[in-house]
Design a protein around this motif. Structure first.
Motif, PDB file in Angstrom:
ATOM      1  N   GLN A 174       0.850  -1.193   0.000  1.00  0.00           N
ATOM      2  CA  GLN A 174       0.000   0.000   0.000  1.00  0.00           C
ATOM      3  C   GLN A 174       0.884   1.242   0.000  1.00  0.00           C
ATOM      4  OE1 GLN A 174      -2.258  -1.075   3.651  1.00  0.00           O
ATOM      5  NE2 GLN A 174      -4.081  -0.811   2.392  1.00  0.00           N
ATOM      6  N   ILE A 175       0.369   2.332  -0.571  1.00  0.00           N
ATOM      7  CA  ILE A 175       1.116   3.589  -0.596  1.00  0.00           C
ATOM      8  C   ILE A 175       0.139   4.743  -0.389  1.00  0.00           C
ATOM      9  CG2 ILE A 175       0.923   3.899  -3.118  1.00  0.00           C
ATOM     10  CD1 ILE A 175       3.852   4.971  -3.047  1.00  0.00           C
ATOM     11  N   GLY A 176       0.619   5.810   0.262  1.00  0.00           N
ATOM     12  CA  GLY A 176      -0.263   6.944   0.504  1.00  0.00           C
ATOM     13  C   GLY A 176       0.521   8.168   0.933  1.00  0.00           C
ATOM     14  N   VAL A 177      -0.206   9.247   1.240  1.00  0.00           N
ATOM     15  CA  VAL A 177       0.432  10.495   1.641  1.00  0.00           C
ATOM     16  C   VAL A 177      -0.441  11.226   2.650  1.00  0.00           C
ATOM     17  CG1 VAL A 177      -0.614  11.751  -0.300  1.00  0.00           C
ATOM     18  CG2 VAL A 177       1.442  12.674   0.775  1.00  0.00           C
ATOM     19  N   GLU A 178       0.220  11.886   3.585  1.00  0.00           N
ATOM     20  CA  GLU A 178      -0.455  12.780   4.531  1.00  0.00           C
ATOM     21  C   GLU A 178       0.234  14.135   4.407  1.00  0.00           C
ATOM     22  OE1 GLU A 178       0.170  10.934   8.311  1.00  0.00           O
ATOM     23  OE2 GLU A 178      -0.519   8.997   7.573  1.00  0.00           O
ATOM     24  N   SER A 179      -0.555  15.205   4.241  1.00  0.00           N
ATOM     25  CA  SER A 179       0.070  16.506   4.032  1.00  0.00           C
ATOM     26  C   SER A 179      -0.864  17.639   4.422  1.00  0.00           C
ATOM     27  CB  SER A 179       0.461  16.660   2.555  1.00  0.00           C
ATOM     28  OG  SER A 179       1.132  17.874   2.338  1.00  0.00           O
ATOM     29  N   LYS A 180      -0.248  18.723   4.901  1.00  0.00           N
ATOM     30  CA  LYS A 180      -0.975  19.968   5.171  1.00  0.00           C
ATOM     31  C   LYS A 180      -0.241  21.079   4.447  1.00  0.00           C
ATOM     32  CE  LYS A 180      -3.210  18.979   9.583  1.00  0.00           C
ATOM     33  NZ  LYS A 180      -3.335  19.378  11.006  1.00  0.00           N
ATOM     34  N   LEU A 181      -0.994  21.886   3.742  1.00  0.00           N
ATOM     35  CA  LEU A 181      -0.408  22.959   2.952  1.00  0.00           C
ATOM     36  C   LEU A 181       0.462  23.868   3.819  1.00  0.00           C
ATOM     37  CD1 LEU A 181      -0.405  23.923   0.046  1.00  0.00           C
ATOM     38  CD2 LEU A 181      -2.324  25.418   0.589  1.00  0.00           C
ATOM     39  N   GLY A 182       1.711  24.045   3.396  1.00  0.00           N
ATOM     40  CA  GLY A 182       2.641  24.900   4.114  1.00  0.00           C
ATOM     41  C   GLY A 182       3.298  24.242   5.311  1.00  0.00           C
ATOM     42  N   MET A 183       2.952  22.966   5.566  1.00  0.00           N
ATOM     43  CA  MET A 183       3.494  22.284   6.752  1.00  0.00           C
ATOM     44  C   MET A 183       4.192  20.968   6.422  1.00  0.00           C
ATOM     45  SD  MET A 183       0.488  23.051   9.515  1.00  0.00           S
ATOM     46  CE  MET A 183       1.429  22.382  10.890  1.00  0.00           C
ATOM     47  N   GLY A 184       4.588  20.794   5.171  1.00  0.00           N
ATOM     48  CA  GLY A 184       5.317  19.593   4.796  1.00  0.00           C
ATOM     49  C   GLY A 184       4.414  18.426   4.458  1.00  0.00           C
ATOM     50  N   SER A 185       5.045  17.321   4.057  1.00  0.00           N
ATOM     51  CA  SER A 185       4.321  16.117   3.650  1.00  0.00           C
ATOM     52  C   SER A 185       4.970  14.878   4.232  1.00  0.00           C
ATOM     53  CB  SER A 185       4.307  15.994   2.117  1.00  0.00           C
ATOM     54  OG  SER A 185       3.770  17.143   1.520  1.00  0.00           O
ATOM     55  N   LYS A 186       4.173  13.815   4.356  1.00  0.00           N
ATOM     56  CA  LYS A 186       4.716  12.514   4.744  1.00  0.00           C
ATOM     57  C   LYS A 186       4.159  11.456   3.793  1.00  0.00           C
ATOM     58  CE  LYS A 186       3.496   9.960   8.423  1.00  0.00           C
ATOM     59  NZ  LYS A 186       3.436   9.490   9.830  1.00  0.00           N
ATOM     60  N   PHE A 187       5.029  10.959   2.936  1.00  0.00           N
ATOM     61  CA  PHE A 187       4.662   9.846   2.068  1.00  0.00           C
ATOM     62  C   PHE A 187       4.996   8.554   2.798  1.00  0.00           C
ATOM     63  CE2 PHE A 187       4.857  13.241  -0.951  1.00  0.00           C
ATOM     64  CZ  PHE A 187       3.969  12.889  -1.948  1.00  0.00           C
ATOM     65  N   TRP A 188       4.177   7.540   2.606  1.00  0.00           N
ATOM     66  CA  TRP A 188       4.419   6.253   3.264  1.00  0.00           C
ATOM     67  C   TRP A 188       4.064   5.106   2.317  1.00  0.00           C
ATOM     68  CZ3 TRP A 188       0.335   2.956   3.468  1.00  0.00           C
ATOM     69  CH2 TRP A 188      -0.948   3.507   3.329  1.00  0.00           C
ATOM     70  N   PHE A 189       4.730   3.990   2.511  1.00  0.00           N
ATOM     71  CA  PHE A 189       4.316   2.767   1.807  1.00  0.00           C
ATOM     72  C   PHE A 189       4.685   1.560   2.664  1.00  0.00           C
ATOM     73  CE2 PHE A 189       8.660   3.403   0.329  1.00  0.00           C
ATOM     74  CZ  PHE A 189       9.200   2.112   0.279  1.00  0.00           C
ATOM     75  N   SER A 190       3.907   0.508   2.506  1.00  0.00           N
ATOM     76  CA  SER A 190       4.185  -0.733   3.243  1.00  0.00           C
ATOM     77  C   SER A 190       4.251  -1.889   2.254  1.00  0.00           C
ATOM     78  CB  SER A 190       3.104  -0.998   4.299  1.00  0.00           C
ATOM     79  OG  SER A 190       1.849  -1.215   3.688  1.00  0.00           O
ATOM     80  N   VAL A 191       5.162  -2.819   2.533  1.00  0.00           N
ATOM     81  CA  VAL A 191       5.372  -3.980   1.667  1.00  0.00           C
ATOM     82  C   VAL A 191       5.393  -5.229   2.544  1.00  0.00           C
ATOM     83  CG1 VAL A 191       6.989  -5.103   0.085  1.00  0.00           C
ATOM     84  CG2 VAL A 191       6.710  -2.628   0.006  1.00  0.00           C
ATOM     85  N   PRO A 192       4.667  -6.287   2.150  1.00  0.00           N
ATOM     86  CA  PRO A 192       4.699  -7.533   2.926  1.00  0.00           C
ATOM     87  C   PRO A 192       6.123  -8.091   3.013  1.00  0.00           C
ATOM     88  CG  PRO A 192       2.913  -7.589   1.314  1.00  0.00           C
ATOM     89  CD  PRO A 192       3.749  -6.375   1.001  1.00  0.00           C
ATOM     90  N   MET A 193       6.464  -8.642   4.192  1.00  0.00           N
ATOM     91  CA  MET A 193       7.808  -9.209   4.369  1.00  0.00           C
ATOM     92  C   MET A 193       8.030 -10.422   3.463  1.00  0.00           C
ATOM     93  SD  MET A 193       8.170  -9.034   8.498  1.00  0.00           S
ATOM     94  CE  MET A 193       8.058  -7.477   9.390  1.00  0.00           C
ATOM     95  N   ARG A 194       6.980 -11.205   3.277  1.00  0.00           N
ATOM     96  CA  ARG A 194       7.081 -12.392   2.431  1.00  0.00           C
ATOM     97  C   ARG A 194       6.455 -12.105   1.079  1.00  0.00           C
ATOM     98  NH1 ARG A 194      10.659 -13.379   4.512  1.00  0.00           N
ATOM     99  NH2 ARG A 194      11.065 -14.522   6.402  1.00  0.00           N
ATOM    100  N   TYR A 195       7.185 -12.431   0.030  1.00  0.00           N
ATOM    101  CA  TYR A 195       6.739 -12.177  -1.337  1.00  0.00           C
ATOM    102  C   TYR A 195       5.580 -13.106  -1.677  1.00  0.00           C
ATOM    103  CZ  TYR A 195       7.298 -10.999  -6.294  1.00  0.00           C
ATOM    104  OH  TYR A 195       7.112 -10.548  -7.565  1.00  0.00           O
TER     105      TYR A 195
END
Length: 202
Positions: A174-195
């Motif tokens: 999964q991938i996503g973003v959290e952000s507030k205008l003028g206050m920076g951003s935080k992008f995130w992603f998660s990947v299962p440990m087992r393929y």
């Protein structure tokens, strides 16, 4: 004159590089969507990927006086996946943060494991411009770029879409973003440990 010639050469080189990235991104996205991408499965350590990305972006960050920090949890952050593709995701997210963070800012890459979902979570946070609320839902769409930021940095509008495909289609994450205008951003992603295999590899 020589000075003018060098300036034009620099512009031509920059546009040629941008066109090359555009073509590469389009080809990679098309291969993933068509299900013909080749997966090189290996044990991938996100701590190593983060170090490589910081080394790669250090000159660019130094030019703007931006500090690159790494805050990885003292746990195993390895997954089964395609190392080159996952590195591209880390590098792309960090590169974007450096591009859209004003001089003297900070970009931080973090990582932790989630034992409940058996996955690794990676975050890239910055003290940058932030993203307007109406742009957040469209940010991972093909060719989408925030209108007001086109003058800040050049781009193809395909990097985040490619990241989404690599994380979600190829690695079932999964991938996503959290952000507030003028206050920076935080992008995130998660990947299962087992393929778990991939629709794209089928």
């Amino acid at each position: 004159d020589e000075k003018g010639r060098q300036e034009f050469y620099k512009i031509i080189q920059g546009e040629t590089d941008r066109l090359g990235r555009l073509i590469d991104n389009m080809l990679n996205i098309s291969r993933i969507e068509a299900g013909i991408v080749q997966i090189e499965r290996a044990n991938v350590d996100f701590k190593e990927l983060a170090k490589r990305a910081i080394d790669t972006l250090e000159p660019q960050a130094k030019e703007k006086g931006i500090s690159l920090d790494m805050r990885m949890a003292a746990v195993d952050l390895c997954v089964e996946g395609d190392e080159d593709m996952l590195f591209q995701v880390v590098l792309n997210l960090m590169s974007n943060s450096v591009k859209y963070t004003p001089d003297g800012g900070r970009v931080t890459i973090g990582g932790d494991s989630d034992n409940l979902t058996r996955s690794v979570l990676v975050t890239v946070s910055d003290t940058g411009l932030g993203i307007p609320p109406d742009s957040v839902p469209k940010l991972f769409d093909k060719f989408y770029r925030v209108e007001n930021y086109k003058r800040v940095a050049k781009g193809t509008g395909l990097g985040l879409n490619l990241c989404k495909h690599i994380v979600e289609t190829v690695h079932h994450g999964q991938i996503g973003v959290e952000s507030k205008l003028g206050m920076g951003s935080k992008f995130w992603f998660s990947v299962p440990m087992r393929y778990a295999g991939s629709r794209a590899a089928a």
